[in-house]
Design an enzyme around this catalytic site. Structure first.
Site, PDB file in Angstrom:
ATOM      1  CE  LYS A  58     -23.145  28.298  15.786  1.00  0.00           C
ATOM      2  NZ  LYS A  58     -22.423  29.709  15.368  1.00  0.00           N
ATOM      3  N   GLY A 122     -27.352  55.418  20.791  1.00  0.00           N
ATOM      4  CA  GLY A 122     -26.567  56.243  21.641  1.00  0.00           C
ATOM      5  C   GLY A 122     -25.534  56.866  20.851  1.00  0.00           C
ATOM      6  CB  ALA A 189     -15.171  28.495   1.661  1.00  0.00           C
ATOM      7  CD  GLU A 211     -12.153  31.774   0.752  1.00  0.00           C
ATOM      8  OE1 GLU A 211     -13.076  31.767   1.486  1.00  0.00           O
ATOM      9  OE2 GLU A 211     -11.109  32.767   0.668  1.00  0.00           O
ATOM     10  CB  VAL A 277     -16.488  38.372   1.937  1.00  0.00           C
ATOM     11  CG1 VAL A 277     -17.086  37.679   0.735  1.00  0.00           C
ATOM     12  CG2 VAL A 277     -17.537  39.664   1.946  1.00  0.00           C
ATOM     13  N   GLY A 278     -16.947  38.177   5.759  1.00  0.00           N
ATOM     14  CA  GLY A 278     -16.292  38.897   6.645  1.00  0.00           C
ATOM     15  C   GLY A 278     -17.178  40.010   7.441  1.00  0.00           C
ATOM     16  NE  ARG A 279     -20.740  40.450  12.185  1.00  0.00           N
ATOM     17  CZ  ARG A 279     -21.830  40.911  11.933  1.00  0.00           C
ATOM     18  NH1 ARG A 279     -22.479  40.167  10.926  1.00  0.00           N
ATOM     19  NH2 ARG A 279     -22.580  41.732  12.629  1.00  0.00           N
ATOM     20  CB  ALA A 327     -20.059  35.920  21.452  1.00  0.00           C
ATOM     21  CG  HIS A 451     -13.266   3.877  29.238  1.00  0.00           C
ATOM     22  ND1 HIS A 451     -12.660   4.003  28.067  1.00  0.00           N
ATOM     23  CD2 HIS A 451     -13.661   2.716  29.331  1.00  0.00           C
ATOM     24  CE1 HIS A 451     -13.099   3.089  27.421  1.00  0.00           C
ATOM     25  NE2 HIS A 451     -13.514   2.124  28.066  1.00  0.00           N
TER      26      HIS A 451
HETATM   27  P1  FAD Z   1     -22.954  43.029  18.523  1.00  0.00           P
HETATM   28  O1  FAD Z   1     -23.270  41.888  18.857  1.00  0.00           O
HETATM   29  O2  FAD Z   1     -22.954  43.337  17.215  1.00  0.00           O
HETATM   30  O3  FAD Z   1     -23.769  44.202  19.355  1.00  0.00           O
HETATM   31  C1  FAD Z   1     -23.636  45.211  19.112  1.00  0.00           C
HETATM   32  C2  FAD Z   1     -25.054  45.969  19.441  1.00  0.00           C
HETATM   33  O4  FAD Z   1     -25.038  47.438  19.515  1.00  0.00           O
HETATM   34  C3  FAD Z   1     -26.113  45.723  18.649  1.00  0.00           C
HETATM   35  O5  FAD Z   1     -27.384  45.465  19.409  1.00  0.00           O
HETATM   36  C4  FAD Z   1     -26.064  47.146  17.725  1.00  0.00           C
HETATM   37  O6  FAD Z   1     -27.658  47.073  17.382  1.00  0.00           O
HETATM   38  C5  FAD Z   1     -25.954  48.004  18.898  1.00  0.00           C
HETATM   39  N1  FAD Z   1     -25.712  49.341  18.608  1.00  0.00           N
HETATM   40  C6  FAD Z   1     -24.698  49.593  17.691  1.00  0.00           C
HETATM   41  N2  FAD Z   1     -24.472  51.050  17.620  1.00  0.00           N
HETATM   42  C7  FAD Z   1     -25.281  51.795  18.517  1.00  0.00           C
HETATM   43  C8  FAD Z   1     -25.604  52.773  18.997  1.00  0.00           C
HETATM   44  N3  FAD Z   1     -25.084  53.997  18.469  1.00  0.00           N
HETATM   45  N4  FAD Z   1     -26.702  52.946  19.971  1.00  0.00           N
HETATM   46  C9  FAD Z   1     -27.245  51.620  20.522  1.00  0.00           C
HETATM   47  N5  FAD Z   1     -26.815  50.568  20.127  1.00  0.00           N
HETATM   48  C10 FAD Z   1     -26.075  50.331  19.188  1.00  0.00           C
HETATM   49  N6  FAD Z   1     -19.454  34.288  17.638  1.00  0.00           N
HETATM   50  C11 FAD Z   1     -19.382  33.426  18.441  1.00  0.00           C
HETATM   51  O7  FAD Z   1     -18.193  33.483  19.430  1.00  0.00           O
HETATM   52  N7  FAD Z   1     -19.674  31.948  18.343  1.00  0.00           N
HETATM   53  C12 FAD Z   1     -20.498  31.861  17.372  1.00  0.00           C
HETATM   54  O8  FAD Z   1     -20.760  30.743  17.302  1.00  0.00           O
HETATM   55  C13 FAD Z   1     -20.956  33.075  16.576  1.00  0.00           C
HETATM   56  N8  FAD Z   1     -21.612  32.817  15.573  1.00  0.00           N
HETATM   57  C14 FAD Z   1     -22.187  33.711  14.616  1.00  0.00           C
HETATM   58  C15 FAD Z   1     -22.972  33.538  13.441  1.00  0.00           C
HETATM   59  C16 FAD Z   1     -23.188  34.559  12.801  1.00  0.00           C
HETATM   60  C17 FAD Z   1     -24.085  34.220  11.696  1.00  0.00           C
HETATM   61  C18 FAD Z   1     -22.718  35.792  12.968  1.00  0.00           C
HETATM   62  C19 FAD Z   1     -23.059  36.912  12.053  1.00  0.00           C
HETATM   63  C20 FAD Z   1     -21.850  35.969  13.961  1.00  0.00           C
HETATM   64  C21 FAD Z   1     -21.298  34.868  14.838  1.00  0.00           C
HETATM   65  N9  FAD Z   1     -20.575  35.202  15.859  1.00  0.00           N
HETATM   66  C22 FAD Z   1     -20.230  34.265  16.606  1.00  0.00           C
HETATM   67  C23 FAD Z   1     -19.762  36.312  16.041  1.00  0.00           C
HETATM   68  C24 FAD Z   1     -20.686  37.295  17.067  1.00  0.00           C
HETATM   69  O9  FAD Z   1     -21.835  37.269  16.919  1.00  0.00           O
HETATM   70  C25 FAD Z   1     -19.877  38.503  17.518  1.00  0.00           C
HETATM   71  O10 FAD Z   1     -18.489  38.403  17.763  1.00  0.00           O
HETATM   72  C26 FAD Z   1     -20.541  39.238  18.742  1.00  0.00           C
HETATM   73  O11 FAD Z   1     -21.878  39.408  18.525  1.00  0.00           O
HETATM   74  C27 FAD Z   1     -19.973  40.516  19.182  1.00  0.00           C
HETATM   75  O12 FAD Z   1     -20.652  41.188  20.005  1.00  0.00           O
HETATM   76  P2  FAD Z   1     -20.674  42.695  20.324  1.00  0.00           P
HETATM   77  O13 FAD Z   1     -21.277  43.007  21.502  1.00  0.00           O
HETATM   78  O14 FAD Z   1     -19.278  43.246  19.958  1.00  0.00           O
HETATM   79  O15 FAD Z   1     -21.233  43.360  18.842  1.00  0.00           O
HETATM   80  P1  NAD Z   2     -14.502  34.866   7.791  1.00  0.00           P
HETATM   81  O1  NAD Z   2     -13.361  35.863   7.957  1.00  0.00           O
HETATM   82  O2  NAD Z   2     -14.441  33.518   8.645  1.00  0.00           O
HETATM   83  O3  NAD Z   2     -14.569  34.198   6.396  1.00  0.00           O
HETATM   84  C1  NAD Z   2     -14.766  35.116   5.221  1.00  0.00           C
HETATM   85  C2  NAD Z   2     -14.122  34.324   3.968  1.00  0.00           C
HETATM   86  O4  NAD Z   2     -14.444  35.119   2.790  1.00  0.00           O
HETATM   87  C3  NAD Z   2     -12.529  34.287   4.151  1.00  0.00           C
HETATM   88  O5  NAD Z   2     -12.413  32.944   3.691  1.00  0.00           O
HETATM   89  C4  NAD Z   2     -11.958  35.121   2.864  1.00  0.00           C
HETATM   90  O6  NAD Z   2     -10.948  34.658   2.330  1.00  0.00           O
HETATM   91  C5  NAD Z   2     -13.322  35.084   2.021  1.00  0.00           C
HETATM   92  N1  NAD Z   2     -13.499  36.234   1.192  1.00  0.00           N
HETATM   93  C6  NAD Z   2     -13.389  37.594   1.288  1.00  0.00           C
HETATM   94  N2  NAD Z   2     -13.839  38.409   0.368  1.00  0.00           N
HETATM   95  C7  NAD Z   2     -13.996  37.494  -0.896  1.00  0.00           C
HETATM   96  C8  NAD Z   2     -14.395  37.823  -2.053  1.00  0.00           C
HETATM   97  N3  NAD Z   2     -14.515  39.082  -2.612  1.00  0.00           N
HETATM   98  N4  NAD Z   2     -14.722  36.496  -2.638  1.00  0.00           N
HETATM   99  C9  NAD Z   2     -14.753  35.451  -2.043  1.00  0.00           C
HETATM  100  N5  NAD Z   2     -14.302  35.097  -0.973  1.00  0.00           N
HETATM  101  C10 NAD Z   2     -13.921  36.167   0.000  1.00  0.00           C
HETATM  102  O7  NAD Z   2     -15.679  36.040   7.995  1.00  0.00           O
HETATM  103  P2  NAD Z   2     -17.212  35.314   7.966  1.00  0.00           P
HETATM  104  O8  NAD Z   2     -17.523  33.847   7.673  1.00  0.00           O
HETATM  105  O9  NAD Z   2     -18.042  36.363   7.244  1.00  0.00           O
HETATM  106  O10 NAD Z   2     -17.555  35.494   9.719  1.00  0.00           O
HETATM  107  C11 NAD Z   2     -17.402  37.085  10.390  1.00  0.00           C
HETATM  108  C12 NAD Z   2     -16.889  36.914  11.551  1.00  0.00           C
HETATM  109  O11 NAD Z   2     -17.990  36.344  12.468  1.00  0.00           O
HETATM  110  C13 NAD Z   2     -15.721  36.156  11.714  1.00  0.00           C
HETATM  111  O12 NAD Z   2     -14.810  36.856  12.371  1.00  0.00           O
HETATM  112  C14 NAD Z   2     -16.046  34.878  12.590  1.00  0.00           C
HETATM  113  O13 NAD Z   2     -15.105  34.838  13.858  1.00  0.00           O
HETATM  114  C15 NAD Z   2     -17.453  35.411  13.230  1.00  0.00           C
HETATM  115  N6  NAD Z   2     -18.274  34.216  13.298  1.00  0.00           N
HETATM  116  C16 NAD Z   2     -17.822  33.081  14.312  1.00  0.00           C
HETATM  117  C17 NAD Z   2     -18.531  31.923  14.349  1.00  0.00           C
HETATM  118  C18 NAD Z   2     -18.105  30.980  15.143  1.00  0.00           C
HETATM  119  O14 NAD Z   2     -17.556  31.340  16.328  1.00  0.00           O
HETATM  120  N7  NAD Z   2     -18.544  29.797  15.045  1.00  0.00           N
HETATM  121  C19 NAD Z   2     -19.655  31.507  13.399  1.00  0.00           C
HETATM  122  C20 NAD Z   2     -19.933  32.857  12.586  1.00  0.00           C
HETATM  123  C21 NAD Z   2     -19.080  33.959  12.474  1.00  0.00           C
END
Ligand code: FAD
Ligand code: NAD
Length: 475
Positions: A58, A122, A189, A211, A277-279, A327, A451
Site C-alpha cells: 500500500k 516455535g 492476474a 493469467e 499465483v497464490g499462497r 489480514a 453531501h
Molecule cells: P502471516 O502474516 O504470514 O504471519 C505468520 C507469521 O508466523 C510470520 O511472521 C512467520 O514468520 C511466523 N511463523 C511461521 N511459522 C513459525 C514458527 N514455526 N515459529 C515462529 N514463527 C513462525 N491482506 C489484506 O487483508 N489486505 C491487503 O492489502 C493485503 N495485501 C497483501 C499484499 C501482498 C503482497 C501479500 C503477499 C499479502 C497481502 N495480504 C493482504 C494478505 C495478508 O498479508 C495475509 O492474509 C496475512 O498476513 C495473514 O496473516 P497471518 O498472521 O495468518 O500470517
Molecule cells: P490470487 O488467488 O488472488 O491470484 C492468483 C492468480 O493466479 C489467479 O487468478 C489464478 O488463476 C492465477 N494462476 C494460478 N496458477 C497460474 C499459472 N500457473 N499460470 C497463470 N496464472 C495462474 O493469489 P495472489 O494474487 O497470489 O494473492 C495471494 C493471497 O494474498 C490472496 O488470497 C489474497 O487474498 C491475498 N492478498 C490480498 C490483498 C488484498 O486484500 N488487497 C492483496 C494481495 C494479496
C-alpha cells in the site's frame, strides 16, 4: 526448566499478534513467538502483512499513484508539472520506514499489554508444550494451557518457473526492486498481480500479465470485473487471459517465457518476472510427530468454525486455516480464539468479510455477487449508481466506476455490495456494517448521507434498487 504461560501464540502476523494482545487483555499470561527475518537481517513481528504484504504494497501503491497523477492527471486541474522525476531510492526508503514504524508499533503494543514477545522458531511438541529455537540455536521449552498456531502462508512457486530472487521473483522481492524493470512479466492476474503490476506500470514498466483462467477476476461481481478490465487496459496493463506458462528460462540477463493460449504456443521476453499465483499455508517444522493436529487435503490446519483443531486447547487462525487469506479475517479469528480461551462469547461472521483490491480505480466488495445470488435461486433486485453522477467524485476528477447493491426481492435484505471507484475500500465499511446488522436497502435509503461525499453513491444505489434514485436515471 520450562517457562509457564496461559497462552502461547506461534506466529506474530496479523492473526497471531492480535490474539496475543486480546489474551493479555483477558488477564492471561501470554507469549508470542515469531521467526520473521527481513532482507536486511533484522527480526520483526507483523508477519507477511506488515513486512512483505499489505503495508509495503500500500505504501508503494500510494507513492506510485501520486507519481502517475502528477504526470497525467494534474493538468486538468490547471496544475502544470513540467519536470516530474522519479526518485525510486527515496520512494523505497519511505516504504521501508512505514513498515519499520508499523512493526515497531507491535513491540510497543506488546509491552503495554504485557505480552512476552519471543524471537525464534516455535514447534508444538504436544501436551501443550512448545519448543522455541533462537537464531543462535538456543532451545527453550514453554508450557501453555492453550496454544494458538498462526504460522501464516508463503507464496506458491511454480516448478517450471524456477524462482531465483533476482530475475524470477515473488511478491516480496517485487516490493523491493531497486530499479524500475523496463519489461515486467507477471504470472497471475489475481490480487497481488494487479496491485504490483499497477505499481510498476505507473512507475514506467511495460507490464504483461499472464493469467491461466479465461475469466478475469472470477471472484468479483462480473460487472465490476468488466469495468476493472477496461480501466487496467487504459493504464497499459497488458492482461492476457487463458495463458498457460510452460516454462521460463533466464538467459543473458533476460527471462524468456513460453506459454500457450487459444492460438497456440507463444513467446515472451521480459527483464524481470513476478510469480503471483497464490499462497499456500505454511506449517514447515511447526508440528512435532504425534501432536494430533491434522492438516486438510490442501495443507491447511483443520479447524472448526471456532478455530479449534482436533486437539483440545490447540487452536489455529489466519492464513494457515481455511477461508480467505486476508489480514482482517486472521485478526478477527485471533481475537475470537483469545476471547473463547478467556471464557467470553465470540464468533466470526464469515459471511460478511470485505475484500479490497487497492488498484485505481479501487475495487471492494462484501457478500454475494449478482452471479452467486442468481445461481442460488433467490429472487433479487439490483441498484447501481455511477460515480460519474457523484458531485464529490467529479470534484475529485474521479468520476469512474459505480456502486452496486444486490438485495433479496422479498425481504429487501442486502445480500452483496460491490464498488469500483474512488476510495471503494473505505466506502465498503458502511456496507459491511449494514450487512452485519442484516440491513435492508430501505435502511440505507433512510440513512442520511452527507453531501457532497462519495458515500452518497451507496445511498443512491440503495434507492436505485427500488427505482427511486434521485441523482441518476432509474433503469
Ligand atoms: P502471516 O502474516 O504470514 O504471519 C505468520 C507469521 O508466523 C510470520 O511472521 C512467520 O514468520 C511466523 N511463523 C511461521 N511459522 C513459525 C514458527 N514455526 N515459529 C515462529 N514463527 C513462525 N491482506 C489484506 O487483508 N489486505 C491487503 O492489502 C493485503 N495485501 C497483501 C499484499 C501482498 C503482497 C501479500 C503477499 C499479502 C497481502 N495480504 C493482504 C494478505 C495478508 O498479508 C495475509 O492474509 C496475512 O498476513 C495473514 O496473516 P497471518 O498472521 O495468518 O500470517
Ligand atoms: P490470487 O488467488 O488472488 O491470484 C492468483 C492468480 O493466479 C489467479 O487468478 C489464478 O488463476 C492465477 N494462476 C494460478 N496458477 C497460474 C499459472 N500457473 N499460470 C497463470 N496464472 C495462474 O493469489 P495472489 O494474487 O497470489 O494473492 C495471494 C493471497 O494474498 C490472496 O488470497 C489474497 O487474498 C491475498 N492478498 C490480498 C490483498 C488484498 O486484500 N488487497 C492483496 C494481495 C494479496
Amino acid at each position: 526448566m520450562s517457562e509457564k504461560f496461559d497462552v502461547v501464540v506461534i506466529g506474530g502476523g496479523p492473526a497471531g499478534y492480535p490474539a496475543a494482545i486480546r489474551a493479555a487483555q483477558n488477564k492471561l499470561s501470554v507469549a508470542c513467538i515469531d521467526a520473521w527475518q527481513n532482507t536486511d537481517g533484522s527480526y520483526a513481528f507483523g508477519g507477511t502483512c506488515l513486512n512483505a504484504g499489505c503495508i509495503p504494497s500500500k505504501a508503494l501503491l500510494e507513492s506510485s499513484e501520486l507519481y502517475h497523477r502528477a504526470q497525467h492527471e494534474l493538468a486538468v486541474h490547471g496544475i502544470r508539472c513540467a519536470d516530474v522525476q522519479l526518485d525510486l531510492t527515496t520512494m523505497q526508503k519511505r516504504r521501508a520506514s512505514v513498515v519499520k514504524a508499523m512493526t515497531g508499533g507491535i513491540l510497543a503494543l506488546f509491552k503495554s499489554a504485557g505480552v512476552t514477545g519471543i524471537v525464534g522458531r516455535g514447534r508444538l511438541l504436544g501436551a501443550n508444550q512448545v519448543e522455541v529455537t533462537a537464531a543462535d540455536g538456543t532451545v527453550r521449552i514453554l508450557e501453555a494451557k492453550d496454544v494458538i498456531l498462526a504460522s501464516g502462508s508463503v507464496p506458491v512457486h511454480l516448478e517450471s518457473v524456477p524462482h531465483d530472487g533476482k530475475f524470477i521473483v515473488d511478491s516480496w522481492n517485487a516490493l523491493e526492486f531497486g530499479k524500475v524493470p523496463r519489461r515486467l512479466g507477471v504470472i497471475g492476474a489475481g490480487v497481488i498481480g494487479l496491485e504490483l503490476g499497477s505499481v510498476w506500470r505507473r512507475l514506467g514498466s511495460e507490464v504483461v500479465m499472464l493469467e491461466a483462467l479465461e475469466q478475469f477476476l472470477p471472484m468479483t461481481d462480473q460487472a465490476v470485473a468488466r469495468e476493472a478490465q477496461r480501466h487496467f487496459k487504459k493504464l497499459g496493463l497488458d492482461i492476457r487471459l487463458g495463458a498457460r506458462v510452460q516454462k521460463a528460462v533466464v538467459e543473458e540477463g533476460v527471462v524468456n517465457l513460453t506459454y500457450t493460449d487459444a492460438i497456440g504456443e507463444q513467446k515472451l521476453q521480459v527483464d524481470q518476472l513476478v510469480v503471483a499465483v497464490g499462497r499456500r499455508p505454511y506449517t514447515q517444522g511447526l508440528l512435532a510427530e504425534g501432536t494430533g493436529v491434522e492438516l486438510d487435503q490442501r495443507g491447511f490446519i483443520a479447524v472448526d468454525e471456532h478455530c479449534r483443531t482436533a486437539v483440545p486447547h490447540i487452536w489455529a487462525v489466519g492464513d494457515v486455516v481455511r477461508g480467505p487469506m486476508l489480514a482482517h479475517k486472521g485478526k478477527e479469528e485471533g481475537v475470537m480464539v483469545a476471547d473463547l480461551i478467556g471464557g467470553r462469547y465470540a464468533e466470526v461472521n464469515y459471511r460478511v468479510i470485505p475484500s479490497v483490491i487497492y488498484t485505481a480505480p479501487e475495487i471492494a466488495w462484501v457478500g454475494q455477487t449478482e452471479e452467486q445470488v442468481k445461481a442460488s435461486g433467490v429472487a433479487y433486485k439490483v441498484g447501481s449508481f455511477p460515480f460519474a453522477a457523484s458531485g464529490r467524485a467529479r470534484a475529485m476528477e474521479a468520476g469512474v466506476g459505480f456502486a452496486k447493491i444486490v438485495a433479496a426481492r422479498e425481504s429487501d435484505e442486502i445480500l452483496g455490495v460491490h464498488i469500483i471507484g474512488p476510495m471503494a475500500g473505505e466506502l465498503i465499511a458502511e456496507a459491511v456494517l449494514a450487512m452485519e446488522y442484516a440491513a435492508s436497502t430501505e435502511d440505507l435509503q433512510r440513512t442520511i448521507h452527507a453531501h457532497p461525499t462519495l458515500s452518497e453513491a451507496l445511498h443512491e444505489a440503495a434507492l436505485a434498487a427500488d427505482k427511486r434514485a434521485i441523482d441518476s436515471i432509474n433503469r
